[in-house]
Design an enzyme around this catalytic site. Structure first.
Site, mmCIF file in Angstrom:
data_model
loop_
_atom_site.group_PDB
_atom_site.id
_atom_site.type_symbol
_atom_site.label_atom_id
_atom_site.label_comp_id
_atom_site.label_asym_id
_atom_site.label_seq_id
_atom_site.Cartn_x
_atom_site.Cartn_y
_atom_site.Cartn_z
ATOM 1 N N ASP A 118 0.837 -1.201 0.000
ATOM 2 C CA ASP A 118 0.000 0.000 0.000
ATOM 3 C C ASP A 118 0.877 1.258 0.000
ATOM 4 O O ASP A 118 1.692 1.437 0.914
ATOM 5 C CB ASP A 118 -0.892 -0.033 1.250
ATOM 6 C CG ASP A 118 -2.119 0.839 1.087
ATOM 7 O OD1 ASP A 118 -2.201 1.602 0.104
ATOM 8 O OD2 ASP A 118 -3.017 0.749 1.948
ATOM 9 N N ASP A 119 0.716 2.089 -0.992
ATOM 10 C CA ASP A 119 1.448 3.369 -1.067
ATOM 11 C C ASP A 119 2.972 3.187 -1.086
ATOM 12 O O ASP A 119 3.711 4.085 -0.668
ATOM 13 C CB ASP A 119 1.089 4.301 0.098
ATOM 14 C CG ASP A 119 -0.298 4.912 -0.033
ATOM 15 O OD1 ASP A 119 -1.038 4.494 -0.940
ATOM 16 O OD2 ASP A 119 -0.631 5.797 0.771
ATOM 17 N N CYS B 72 -5.801 4.177 -4.005
ATOM 18 C CA CYS B 72 -6.098 2.763 -3.724
ATOM 19 C C CYS B 72 -7.375 2.231 -4.346
ATOM 20 O O CYS B 72 -7.332 1.240 -5.069
ATOM 21 C CB CYS B 72 -6.217 2.485 -2.229
ATOM 22 S SG CYS B 72 -5.319 3.556 -1.152
ATOM 23 N N LYS C 44 -6.062 -6.043 3.171
ATOM 24 C CA LYS C 44 -6.888 -4.897 2.765
ATOM 25 C C LYS C 44 -7.797 -5.184 1.573
ATOM 26 O O LYS C 44 -7.387 -5.806 0.609
ATOM 27 C CB LYS C 44 -5.949 -3.739 2.430
ATOM 28 C CG LYS C 44 -6.629 -2.529 1.816
ATOM 29 C CD LYS C 44 -5.686 -1.350 1.770
ATOM 30 C CE LYS C 44 -6.266 -0.224 0.944
ATOM 31 N NZ LYS C 44 -5.559 1.045 1.147
ATOM 32 N N HIS D 38 -10.913 -2.525 0.721
ATOM 33 C CA HIS D 38 -11.122 -1.122 0.335
ATOM 34 C C HIS D 38 -11.979 -0.936 -0.906
ATOM 35 O O HIS D 38 -11.804 0.043 -1.646
ATOM 36 C CB HIS D 38 -9.760 -0.408 0.142
ATOM 37 C CG HIS D 38 -9.850 1.065 0.421
ATOM 38 N ND1 HIS D 38 -8.830 1.949 0.199
ATOM 39 C CD2 HIS D 38 -10.882 1.812 0.885
ATOM 40 C CE1 HIS D 38 -9.203 3.162 0.533
ATOM 41 N NE2 HIS D 38 -10.456 3.113 0.956
ATOM 42 N N HIS E 208 1.119 2.261 4.449
ATOM 43 C CA HIS E 208 0.169 3.369 4.520
ATOM 44 C C HIS E 208 0.113 3.854 5.968
ATOM 45 O O HIS E 208 0.144 3.036 6.874
ATOM 46 C CB HIS E 208 -1.203 2.840 4.080
ATOM 47 C CG HIS E 208 -2.216 3.891 3.761
ATOM 48 N ND1 HIS E 208 -2.686 4.787 4.698
ATOM 49 C CD2 HIS E 208 -2.852 4.197 2.610
ATOM 50 C CE1 HIS E 208 -3.572 5.592 4.130
ATOM 51 N NE2 HIS E 208 -3.683 5.258 2.857
ATOM 52 N N ASP F 157 -0.141 -0.603 -4.819
ATOM 53 C CA ASP F 157 -1.381 -0.110 -5.446
ATOM 54 C C ASP F 157 -1.239 1.263 -6.088
ATOM 55 O O ASP F 157 -1.951 1.600 -7.026
ATOM 56 C CB ASP F 157 -2.558 -0.147 -4.459
ATOM 57 C CG ASP F 157 -2.335 0.753 -3.247
ATOM 58 O OD1 ASP F 157 -1.216 1.281 -3.068
ATOM 59 O OD2 ASP F 157 -3.294 0.930 -2.468
ATOM 60 N N LYS G 26 1.466 9.886 -5.126
ATOM 61 C CA LYS G 26 0.134 9.300 -4.998
ATOM 62 C C LYS G 26 -0.924 10.327 -5.410
ATOM 63 O O LYS G 26 -0.772 11.508 -5.132
ATOM 64 C CB LYS G 26 -0.073 8.916 -3.535
ATOM 65 C CG LYS G 26 -1.475 8.464 -3.202
ATOM 66 C CD LYS G 26 -1.582 8.071 -1.749
ATOM 67 C CE LYS G 26 -3.007 7.644 -1.429
ATOM 68 N NZ LYS G 26 -3.122 7.031 -0.096
#
Ligand SMILES: *[C@@H]1O[C@H](CO)[C@@H](O)[C@H](O)[C@H]1NC(C)=O
Ligand SMILES: *[C@@H]1O[C@H](CO)[C@@H](O)[C@H](O)[C@H]1NC(C)=O
Length: 616
Positions: free
Chosen positions: A66-67, A106, A165, A167, A326, A378, A399
């Site tokens: 993530d990120d 995301c 995750k 989301h 994240h 992501d 991002k």
């Protein structure tokens, strides 16, 4: 190329045919008419090896960070953040240096990964803002009409699991309908969090870093619903005073307006309670969740899932979808203070440890050779939050910036010893949307015919074929705004990129101001370019030198092709309901998942002792 990959028959029933079943065919065949028996034997001698190969169906493991930025990973050039387990995947397989996410946020990016389609085709693109699913109690999410590649694998007899995750939404009409739940999109098993890890999941609200906290505060204060409600109320009073409306209207509008405000505030203020929720399939098992034990717990779940599949001899598809890296940055205690890059680095190294455990489990179970392992992130690192975010290496942007290389060029690796040579490097443009068609090729499954698929089969490239990207064009969106287009002519070596929008970065950086949290997708965050700016991303991957008609004779020709492709692409888009439109975005109390009602408070008890948790 397809013929090069052995035909793997799709089992109609779940699980591979057993030898006993196969043999019973032989017995029946021989006991009949002699001639028919011989025929049977001939046919079976051809068919049997194919049947036994059903056992050979590859397994799939997906790691999604993530990120995480492309500059955060060792094998992509980071020499201080330690990611030996991720790097080993590169050494044993393929490194994809131009692998693109379909969005730089995301929710849309993950929906494109799972469906093989651009989010703008099914309402997951948002109009500028909001761009993602924020409240667990909101009814937005992945539309049920979408088909995912885990669903395809499940239909082919695979056992499938999502750990971590999601989301992509949860409920539609009532709290238990779970219309957007992972179990409804092809995952047999779900253990993890339906929302996102977020700054509010840190009980002390400190780990997003000073800038992160500032940004988080800003987003809360910017959210001025109550100002709107107050203005409407005063406006109505004024109208009443001048006798334009009746008291009834004033009361109805005020009640609706103020309950929206109160409810929204309650959900903002108690974000940790309401959004940091962990589930096992349909049950809420922890609320609010403890981020700091999440990665070890997920690791344990992943290894158990693999052990069970091995014991039951079932082919599987496992996605381990990390919260790392994240914010809130809360790694397990063992990893704190161990990296050279603060809490952010600790978090990345924790994830690397976890990946190492899962890979070692595959090895121990003898599954490595025939497991397709994929690692990606992501979207790009979140540069606006400073030390609490990562690093996109030499690439510009952050991002949120769907047209920037930093926002969408993902550190991506694929390992599959059966088919991919160690040390393969794929430099051609590929997309996360390619995974669906690539799996379809591997499983010999038909792709959905009733919709546009944006992904392409990249198995030939992974196998080392020297050919251009299967994408003539890739459309890079920010929300539902087309920001850039990639064009790969069939001849030559160059990949072009036209920027219809440029981001208004803070001078000297490639991010928007810290006070803005992210660059959103339209003015004042971007400037629209007419004509678009053109770059040669093969020879100028950092996009320093825009090409002009004077500097390159190809300019006009390339732009013409791109503009024609854009016109065609736009024609093929159909109007769909936007899942993030304002009425759907707001939380509804009756959609709120809650354990131990009305307390919405519970904890999962887990024994982590089977794991050896050690930082390097
Ligand atoms: C895995 O594949 C390699 C190379 O093809 C081979 O040498 C090795 O024996 C295989 N291992 C297993 C457990 O099948
Ligand atoms: C490695 O990653 C850290 C953390 O994101 C970053 O600060 C550093 O600049 C990176 N190093 C290189 C060489 O890219």
């Amino acid at each position: 190329m397809a013929a090069q990959f052995r035909h793997i028959p799709a089992a109609k029933h779940h699980g591979p045919r057993t030898d006993e079943e196969s043999l019973s065919w032989v017995r029946e065949g021989v006991s009949g008419n002699k001639m028919a028996g011989v025929l049977w034997m001939v046919v079976l001698s051809a068919v049997l090896p194919m049947i036994s190969r059903a056992d050979d169906r590859p397994n799939f493991v997906f790691f999604v960070a993530d990120d995480l930025g492309i500059g955060d990973v060792g094998c992509f050039g980071n020499d201080t953040l330690r990611t030996p387990n991720i790097d080993r995947i590169a050494a044993n397989g393929a490194k994809l240096t131009q692998h693109l996410a379909a969005a730089a946020v995301c929710t849309p990016s993950r929906s494109a990964f799972l469906t093989g389609r651009l989010p703008v085709r099914f309402g997951m693109a948002g109009t500028d803002r909001p761009l993602a699913y924020i409240f667990l109690a909101a009814p937005s999410g992945l539309p049920r009409s979408e088909v995912t590649f885990p669903q395809m694998a499940k239909d082919h007899g695979y056992q499938t699991a999502l750990i971590g995750k999601w989301h992509l939404g949860l409920n539609c009409k009532w709290v238990g309908d779970h219309c957007h739940h992972p179990n409804k999109f092809g995952f047999d098993y779900f253990y993890g969090f339906p929302g996102s890890n977020a700054p509010e999941c840190d009980p002390d609200n400190v780990t997003a870093g000073a800038t992160g906290k500032f940004a988080a505060d800003r987003i809360y204060t910017r959210f001025r619903v109550w100002e709107v409600a107050l203005s409407v109320f005063l406006g109505l009073l004024a109208l009443k005073y001048f006798r334009y409306v009746q008291w009834k209207t004033v009361i109805v509008f005020s009640v609706v307006g103020w309950s929206t405000v109160i409810c929204t505030y309650a959900f903002w203020a108690n974000g940790r309670q309401f959004n940091c929720v962990m589930m096992r399939d349909d049950d809420v098992i922890e609320q609010p969740y403890d981020v700091s034990t999440m990665t070890p717990r997920m690791t344990l779940e992943a290894t158990r899932f693999l052990e069970e599949r091995k014991a039951k001899k079932e082919p599987f598809l496992l996605e381990v979808s990390y919260w790392n890296a994240h914010t809130a940055l809360l790694p397990y205690k063992e990893f704190r203070g161990k990296s050279r890059h603060g809490l952010y680095g600790d978090t990345v190294e924790e994830m690397d440890w976890s990946i190492g455990v899962v890979m070692a489990t595959l090895e121990r179970l003898g599954l490595t050779n025939n497991t397709f392992v994929y690692f990606t992130s992501d979207n790009g690192a979140h540069m606006e939050i400073g030390d609490a975010g990562g690093w996109n290496g030499k690439y510009k942007g952050s991002k949120g910036q769907g047209g920037s290389e930093g926002g969408i060029r993902m550190p991506t690796l694929v390992q599959w010893p059966r088919k991919i040579k160690p040390g393969t490097v794929v430099t051609e443009a590929t997309s996360q949307m390619d995974i669906f068609p690539t799996l379809a090729e591997i499983l010999k499954a038909p792709l959905p015919q009733d919709r546009v698929m944006d992904g392409r089969n990249i198995l030939p490239l992974l196998g080392g074929a020297k050919k251009p990207s299967p994408h003539d064009f890739l459309f890079h969106y920010c929300g539902d705004r087309l920001h850039a287009v990639r064009y790969r002519p069939r001849k030559g070596k160059v990949t072009w990129k036209a920027h219809y929008a440029s981001y208004n970065w803070e001078p000297g950086t490639t991010r928007c101001g810290v006070d803005r949290l992210v660059c959103f997708c339209d003015v004042p965050f971007v400037t629209w370019n007419d004509p678009p700016l053109l770059y040669d991303v093969t020879n100028d991957p950092t996009e320093d030198r825009p090409i002009s008609a004077d500097s390159n004779p190809k300019y006009r020709e390339v732009l013409d092709v791109i503009m024609k492709a854009v016109a065609e692409h736009r024609q093929n888009l159909t109007e769909v309901p936007n899942q993030f439109r304002i009425p759907l975005f707001f939380p509804r109390p009756w959609l709120q998942p809650c354990c131990n009602f009305p307390y919405c408070n519970c904890q999962e008890k887990v024994d982590l002792s089977p794991l050896k948790i050690t930082a390097q």
